[in-house]
Design a protein around this motif. Structure first.
Motif, PDB file in Angstrom:
ATOM      1  N   GLN A   1      11.754   2.218 -26.241  1.00 27.33           N
ATOM      2  CA  GLN A   1      11.308   3.369 -25.463  1.00 27.33           C
ATOM      3  C   GLN A   1       9.824   3.185 -25.200  1.00 27.33           C
ATOM      4  OE1 GLN A   1      13.138   4.551 -28.868  1.00 27.33           O
ATOM      5  NE2 GLN A   1      13.938   6.485 -28.067  1.00 27.33           N
ATOM      6  N   TYR A   2       9.205   4.165 -24.554  1.00 27.88           N
ATOM      7  CA  TYR A   2       7.785   4.016 -24.236  1.00 27.88           C
ATOM      8  C   TYR A   2       6.895   4.217 -25.456  1.00 27.88           C
ATOM      9  CZ  TYR A   2       7.719   9.174 -24.083  1.00 27.88           C
ATOM     10  OH  TYR A   2       7.827  10.515 -24.389  1.00 27.88           O
ATOM     11  N   HIS A   3       7.500   4.629 -26.556  1.00 31.66           N
ATOM     12  CA  HIS A   3       6.754   4.976 -27.761  1.00 31.66           C
ATOM     13  C   HIS A   3       7.281   4.190 -28.951  1.00 31.66           C
ATOM     14  CE1 HIS A   3      10.344   7.281 -28.875  1.00 31.66           C
ATOM     15  NE2 HIS A   3      10.357   7.697 -27.619  1.00 31.66           N
ATOM     16  N   SER A   4       6.588   4.309 -30.060  1.00 31.48           N
ATOM     17  CA  SER A   4       7.013   3.642 -31.297  1.00 31.48           C
ATOM     18  C   SER A   4       8.332   4.211 -31.796  1.00 31.48           C
ATOM     19  CB  SER A   4       5.958   3.826 -32.397  1.00 31.48           C
ATOM     20  OG  SER A   4       4.818   3.049 -32.155  1.00 31.48           O
ATOM     21  N   ASN A   5       9.180   3.313 -32.262  1.00 31.61           N
ATOM     22  CA  ASN A   5      10.368   3.667 -33.017  1.00 31.61           C
ATOM     23  C   ASN A   5      10.472   2.655 -34.143  1.00 31.61           C
ATOM     24  OD1 ASN A   5      12.837   4.804 -33.858  1.00 31.61           O
ATOM     25  ND2 ASN A   5      13.539   5.121 -31.751  1.00 31.61           N
ATOM     26  N   TRP A   6      11.515   2.749 -34.935  1.00 25.96           N
ATOM     27  CA  TRP A   6      11.575   1.944 -36.153  1.00 25.96           C
ATOM     28  C   TRP A   6      11.473   0.445 -35.888  1.00 25.96           C
ATOM     29  CZ3 TRP A   6      10.234   4.593 -39.988  1.00 25.96           C
ATOM     30  CH2 TRP A   6      10.701   5.887 -40.211  1.00 25.96           C
ATOM     31  N   GLN A   7      11.904  -0.041 -34.720  1.00 27.28           N
ATOM     32  CA  GLN A   7      11.862  -1.483 -34.477  1.00 27.28           C
ATOM     33  C   GLN A   7      10.429  -2.001 -34.333  1.00 27.28           C
ATOM     34  OE1 GLN A   7      11.983   0.625 -32.051  1.00 27.28           O
ATOM     35  NE2 GLN A   7      12.019  -0.256 -30.004  1.00 27.28           N
ATOM     36  N   TRP A   8       9.460  -1.094 -34.153  1.00 30.97           N
ATOM     37  CA  TRP A   8       8.062  -1.520 -34.031  1.00 30.97           C
ATOM     38  C   TRP A   8       7.364  -1.575 -35.388  1.00 30.97           C
ATOM     39  CZ3 TRP A   8       6.136  -3.874 -29.992  1.00 30.97           C
ATOM     40  CH2 TRP A   8       6.732  -3.681 -28.741  1.00 30.97           C
TER      41      TRP A   8
ATOM     42  N   ARG B   1      22.042   7.814 -45.828  1.00 29.57           N
ATOM     43  CA  ARG B   1      21.221   6.933 -46.668  1.00 29.57           C
ATOM     44  C   ARG B   1      21.311   5.506 -46.121  1.00 29.57           C
ATOM     45  NH1 ARG B   1      19.092   8.512 -51.719  1.00 29.57           N
ATOM     46  NH2 ARG B   1      19.542  10.694 -52.227  1.00 29.57           N
ATOM     47  N   LEU B   2      20.538   5.276 -45.087  1.00 28.25           N
ATOM     48  CA  LEU B   2      20.511   3.952 -44.448  1.00 28.25           C
ATOM     49  C   LEU B   2      19.643   3.002 -45.267  1.00 28.25           C
ATOM     50  CD1 LEU B   2      20.147   5.361 -40.893  1.00 28.25           C
ATOM     51  CD2 LEU B   2      21.759   3.516 -41.395  1.00 28.25           C
ATOM     52  N   PRO B   3      20.183   1.859 -45.699  1.00 28.97           N
ATOM     53  CA  PRO B   3      19.363   0.905 -46.452  1.00 28.97           C
ATOM     54  C   PRO B   3      18.325   0.221 -45.578  1.00 28.97           C
ATOM     55  CG  PRO B   3      21.552   0.014 -46.064  1.00 28.97           C
ATOM     56  CD  PRO B   3      21.590   1.429 -45.584  1.00 28.97           C
ATOM     57  N   LYS B   4      18.528   0.257 -44.266  1.00 28.44           N
ATOM     58  CA  LYS B   4      17.544  -0.262 -43.325  1.00 28.44           C
ATOM     59  C   LYS B   4      17.884   0.273 -41.938  1.00 28.44           C
ATOM     60  CE  LYS B   4      19.966  -4.733 -42.916  1.00 28.44           C
ATOM     61  NZ  LYS B   4      19.789  -6.207 -42.948  1.00 28.44           N
TER      62      LYS B   4
ATOM     63  N   ALA C   1       9.721  -1.422 -45.411  1.00 29.47           N
ATOM     64  CA  ALA C   1      10.519  -1.546 -44.190  1.00 29.47           C
ATOM     65  C   ALA C   1      11.348  -0.283 -43.982  1.00 29.47           C
ATOM     66  CB  ALA C   1      11.420  -2.775 -44.278  1.00 29.47           C
ATOM     67  N   PRO C   2      11.582   0.091 -42.732  1.00 28.17           N
ATOM     68  CA  PRO C   2      12.265   1.358 -42.435  1.00 28.17           C
ATOM     69  C   PRO C   2      13.626   1.482 -43.108  1.00 28.17           C
ATOM     70  CG  PRO C   2      11.334   0.408 -40.452  1.00 28.17           C
ATOM     71  CD  PRO C   2      11.174  -0.629 -41.515  1.00 28.17           C
ATOM     72  N   LYS C   3      13.852   2.641 -43.714  1.00 28.37           N
ATOM     73  CA  LYS C   3      15.115   2.942 -44.392  1.00 28.37           C
ATOM     74  C   LYS C   3      15.151   4.431 -44.654  1.00 28.37           C
ATOM     75  CE  LYS C   3      12.962   1.758 -48.831  1.00 28.37           C
ATOM     76  NZ  LYS C   3      13.043   0.900 -50.045  1.00 28.37           N
ATOM     77  N   SER C   4      16.296   4.920 -45.097  1.00 25.87           N
ATOM     78  CA  SER C   4      16.402   6.344 -45.435  1.00 25.87           C
ATOM     79  C   SER C   4      17.268   6.532 -46.672  1.00 25.87           C
ATOM     80  CB  SER C   4      16.973   7.129 -44.255  1.00 25.87           C
ATOM     81  OG  SER C   4      18.328   6.764 -44.012  1.00 25.87           O
TER      82      SER C   4
END
Length: 954
Positions: free
Chosen positions: A850-857, A668-671, A528-531
């Motif tokens: 947005q019109y494109h993929s971002n982390w929520q997709w 450092r985003l956990p999600k 899952a998305p994180k940094s």
């Protein structure tokens, strides 16, 4: 008995013809410029040597500098063209869909950019030269800056020699016996892989990139030298002791001892710098070659060279013969620079640095060969710096001198390679006793002699990704040889592998968010998305610096408007094939949208890759593949720049350098996805690889809406930020309860002029209840069909993996865009390139996008299958589209609507039910779709039978 008068007349006439057929040669007192029109002849049958073509006038004409292709010489492209380079995917030769592109007059190949002409073999070049009387008894040399590649030279009927360096100039010593007057210069060039096999994919020779051209480029000249002359100067800066060890190689062709004086003077154009004193030594040279070593003091405060202050000196070396009066002069540009390691990181003049690198894979679409002028390379390297990079690796090739000169002036660190990619393909291996083993040593010696004084030349390796049973021992010996011989740069066994403690640094592929062959098991597709992750565990196994090898490789859709830019010898016929496929599938109107949407996803992937590297304490750097597109290997559109090193419209250099520059703020985003009843807890860090520590500079952060409205803000204080990374600035703690509506928010952090930002998605922890009129189901069963027959509304949300293969279920969908390309990776997942939608569509009103993929997709792409829309209905326009691989360009969808009987159906290939309590994105998307279906906006235009829908799934 022959007539001597007739014979003399024939000789005079022959000399006149050669003079008349050659253009006037440009002369200086000691040099003849041979650029211009030459006689020429193709030797496809290899008869030239046997038939002594050097004794006859060649029949055709050609212009040099240039190649056969730039002169329109060679064969037409066909299915039988003997390409240099592996063709992994053979479908073009066999598949019916490519048959029209195999027809004479319409040949279009998808593997790489297509040259206008092609030739592999020997070709002969010939010119009449006039040696002036003033050159009598001079030592003469023929200088060919870059020939591709095996070059054999004759003067009249005397063979002078052969050179075959791929990375350096070819210099032929003619000697002092050539009499003044008219002579015939003949050059045979052969561009076939012969005794030594560098590998057909090596960018030094491959049609994948610069093409395997035949010709001569750069400076082409005849030179007159004193009979005692300077043949080489090597400078070894000693920063600690503020001096330079100067090694001057003097060639004495007189056969007798000569008294000479050598005068050294280092000068700089930087104003206000104290003038350095000259140094003179008197020496007797009696050998043919003598190396003289001198220590030159650089004063109390020599200017140092680094990426921020690329200060250069010029060492003037003058030789004078004491009795004979001959003289020679060489000017060598150099920098006071030490490139070393401290633990697992690099140091430049004892200051910590971090390599932010890209690859140069020798792609030059206008000419098919590299430029030899400084201006062209300056343009490329200025672009590299604008995007925050400071390093370029030359993948399996070595550029001309102009590249090193430009890099010196701009402060770019270069990794040059010995022109090889001996990966085991077609017999190209290293370390198994084949001729390549000896050639690599010879080539490396020539490279260091030619370019070793350039401060930008900081790293060297044999080449790329080797194969061979004896490769480890050979490459370790190669590294040890160069470490002992020349400490001006650092050495590693090879780009890619093997890793070994003998190497000064590792160049390894493991530290990255998607590896070759990982597919959907990679960090970016599986997790899952994180940094908040980094590569500490990977690099902890090594004591020396690690530079990640060929990270990124994220593809963007072809920009068909780019085709018109290919107005040189290489044409984008591959793009034309892909454009045709899109048109055949009725999607040509979406070409620009596909390009922009995939570009935005590509940029997101690169940001994730680069920031992970920047977050890793003790890491030494990364090498992207690449900043610009790679036109070969099945077409790998991996650049945010095109193959001309020019920008694409979806991300600017300013935006890119927010996450790729000497100073980068890191969160450092956990999600990346939150409910509004959660607290945002984000450690903020900094990577500071600038020229100095950052002192007393405010650090601020803010959270804004998409419209720029500030929701929250804060600041940290830090008195001193040293060089390095993993430096903690503070922890952002912010409750999200005040965010009532689902939305994308932007976290921004700023220090000085440097800002970085991250998209975060926040959803209500409890969604409102929608009306009961929508039936939610995972199969179109009898109950659902009855609902539709009564004019009702049904939301069909399919389970992941339930879509039949022929309906799209076999399409390897994932969050990221395509890695490298599908043709070269055997269709490594994902084979799709994110989503495309209209963000203002009412169905998405409560699922901000947005019109494109971002982390929520990421959640949707991880819980879905693609649907081939044309298997359901013609011209079915989905609410959310999946962008297919450009090679197949199928119309794919995730969410679409249609009328079924009297009712209305919305189909979601995203599973919105499974584990929805753990998936806020799925919960929010379901709410948005159901709310839409309960509104007057829900009015499908296509009608589909129930049976057609039921055929979708297993």
């Amino acid at each position: 008995m022959s007539n001597p008068i007739l014979k003399l007349n024939i000789l005079l006439l022959t000399a006149f013809i050669f003079v008349a057929t050659g253009i006037a040669q440009t002369k200086s007192s000691q040099q003849i410029n041979l650029a211009g029109t030459w006689n020429f002849q193709i030797d496809s049958l290899d008869k030239g040597v046997t038939d002594k073509w050097y004794n006859n006038q060649l029949k055709d004409k050609i212009k040099l500098p240039g190649s056969m292709t730039t002169n329109g010489k060679g064969d037409e492209i066909s299915v039988n063209t003997p390409w240099t380079g592996d063709i992994v995917n053979k479908s073009w030769f066999q598949a019916a869909e490519y048959e029209k592109y195999r027809q004479p007059g319409n040949i279009k190949i998808p593997f790489w950019l297509q040259p206008t002409k092609y030739y592999s073999g020997a070709a002969w070049y010939q010119k009449t030269i006039n040696i002036p009387a003033s050159w009598k008894n001079k030592h003469l040399q023929l200088f060919i800056e870059r020939s591709h590649w095996e070059t054999t030279v004759w003067i009249d009927d005397v063979e002078i020699g052969m050179e075959n360096s791929l990375g350096t100039s070819h210099l032929f010593d003619i000697g002092s016996k050539l009499r003044p007057g008219v002579h015939r210069l003949t050059i045979r060039i052969d561009n076939r892989i012969k005794s030594f096999n560098v590998g057909g994919n090596a960018h030094s020779v491959s049609d994948h990139t610069q093409t395997n051209w035949n010709g001569i480029i750069g400076e082409l000249s005849f030179k007159a030298r004193s009979k005692v002359f300077i043949s080489d100067v090597q400078l070894y800066p000693d920063v600690k002791n503020k001096q330079v060890l100067v090694k001057v190689q003097v060639n004495n062709t007189t056969g007798a001892a000569n008294e000479i004086s050598l005068a050294l003077a280092a000068i700089t154009s930087n104003p206000g710098v104290a003038k350095l004193k000259p140094l003179t030594r008197n020496i007797v040279v009696s050998e043919k070659e003598t190396t003289v070593e001198l220590l030159y003091p650089m004063g109390n405060n020599p200017l140092l060279w680094n990426e921020f202050h690329p200060n250069l000196y010029e060492m003037q070396v003058e030789l004078k013969q004491q009795k004979q009066g001959g003289s020679d002069l060489k000017n060598i540009s150099f920098g006071m620079r030490e490139f070393s390691a401290k633990g697992t990181q690099f140091m430049v003049n004892d200051k910590l640095t971090f390599l932010r690198g890209a690859l140069d894979c020798a792609s030059f679409p206008k000419t098919g060969y590299p430029p030899t002028d400084v201006a062209s390379w300056t343009k490329i390297f200025k672009t590299v710096k604008a995007y925050g990079l400071n390093h370029v690796r030359f993948h399996s090739w070595c550029p001309p001198e102009a590249a090193f000169t430009a890099a010196d002036r701009l402060g770019i660190f270069l990794q040059a390679e010995c022109s090889a990619w001996a990966n085991g393909s077609k017999g190209a291996v290293i370390g198994d006793g084949l001729p390549l083993d000896k050639y690599i040593y010879e080539e490396s010696e020539k490279m260091v002699k030619a370019y070793g004084n350039h401060p930008s030349f900081v790293m060297m390796t044999y080449g790329n990704e080797p194969g061979g049973k004896g490769l480890v021992k050979y490459l370790v010996d190669f590294v040890n040889y160069w470490k002992a011989k020349d400490s001006r740069r650092m050495y590693t066994t090879a780009a890619g592998w093997p890793q070994n403690n003998a190497s000064d640094f590792n160049n390894m592929p493991e530290p990255r968010i998607q590896g070759w062959g990982q597919g959907l098991a990679s960090i970016i597709n599986k997790e899952a998305p994180k940094s908040d992750y980094d590569f500490t565990k990977i690099i902890s196994n090594w004591k020396q610096p690690t530079v990640s090898h060929e990270i990124g490789q994220w593809c963007v859709y072809p920009d068909f408007k780019e085709i018109k830019k290919y107005d040189g010898v290489l044409k984008a016929k591959n793009f034309e094939i892909f454009r045709d496929k899109l048109d055949e599938n009725g999607l040509s109107m979406l070409a620009d949208s596909f390009f922009m949407a995939t570009g935005k996803l590509q940029s997101l992937c690169y940001k994730a890759d680069i920031e992970a590297a920047m977050r890793t304490p003790g890491f030494a750097g990364f090498q992207l593949l690449g900043l610009s597109d790679f036109p070969g290997q099945g077409t790998a559109l991996v650049g945010v720049l095109d193959a001309f090193w020019e920008s694409k419209p979806y991300i600017t250099a300013v935006e890119y350098s927010q996450f790729c520059s000497p100073v980068v703020l890191l969160a450092r985003l956990p999600k990346m996805v939150y409910n509004n009843n959660e607290e945002l807890v984000v450690p903020l860090e900094i990577a500071n690889f600038s020229n100095t520590a950052i002192v007393k500079t405010p650090i601020s952060w803010a959270i804004e809406t998409e419209n720029g409205e500030q929701l929250f803000k804060g600041a940290f204080t830090n008195e001193n930020i040293p060089l390095g990374n993993g430096i903690k600035l503070g922890v952002i703690r912010q409750g999200l309860a005040s965010i009532k509506k689902a939305q994308r928010i932007i976290l921004k952090a700023t220090i000085g002029t440097q800002t970085n930002k991250w998209d975060i998605f926040v959803y209500p922890s409890v969604v409102p209840v929608t009306p009961d009129e929508v039936l939610l189901t995972q199969t179109l069963d009898a109950k659902a069909i009855e609902k539709l027959n009564q004019g009702g509304k049904v939301l069909l949300t399919l389970k992941k993996g339930s879509v039949k293969a022929e309906m799209g279920g076999n399409i390897k969908i994932g969050f990221s865009t395509i890695f490298w390309n599908t043709a070269w990776t055997n269709s490594q997942p994902p084979t799709t390139m994110g989503i495309l939608c209209n963000p203002k569509h009412p169905a998405l009103a409560d699922f901000p996008t947005q019109y494109h993929s971002n982390w929520q997709w990421w959640d949707a792409m991880s819980h879905s299958s693609a649907i081939k829309l044309n298997t359901i209905a013609k011209d079915l326009k989905p609410i959310v589209r999946v962008i297919d691989d450009w090679v197949t360009a199928r119309p794919l969808g995730l969410v679409f609507e249609c009328n079924v009987g009297k009712g209305k159906l919305l189909v979601s290939a995203i599973d919105l039910l499974t584990d929805q309590e753990k998936r806020p994105e799925a919960r929010q998307l379901r709410y948005s779709l159901e709310k839409y279906m309960s509104s007057d906006h829900f009015n499908p235009t296509n009608s589909v039978t129930p049976e057609k829908i039921q055929q979708l799934y297993k």
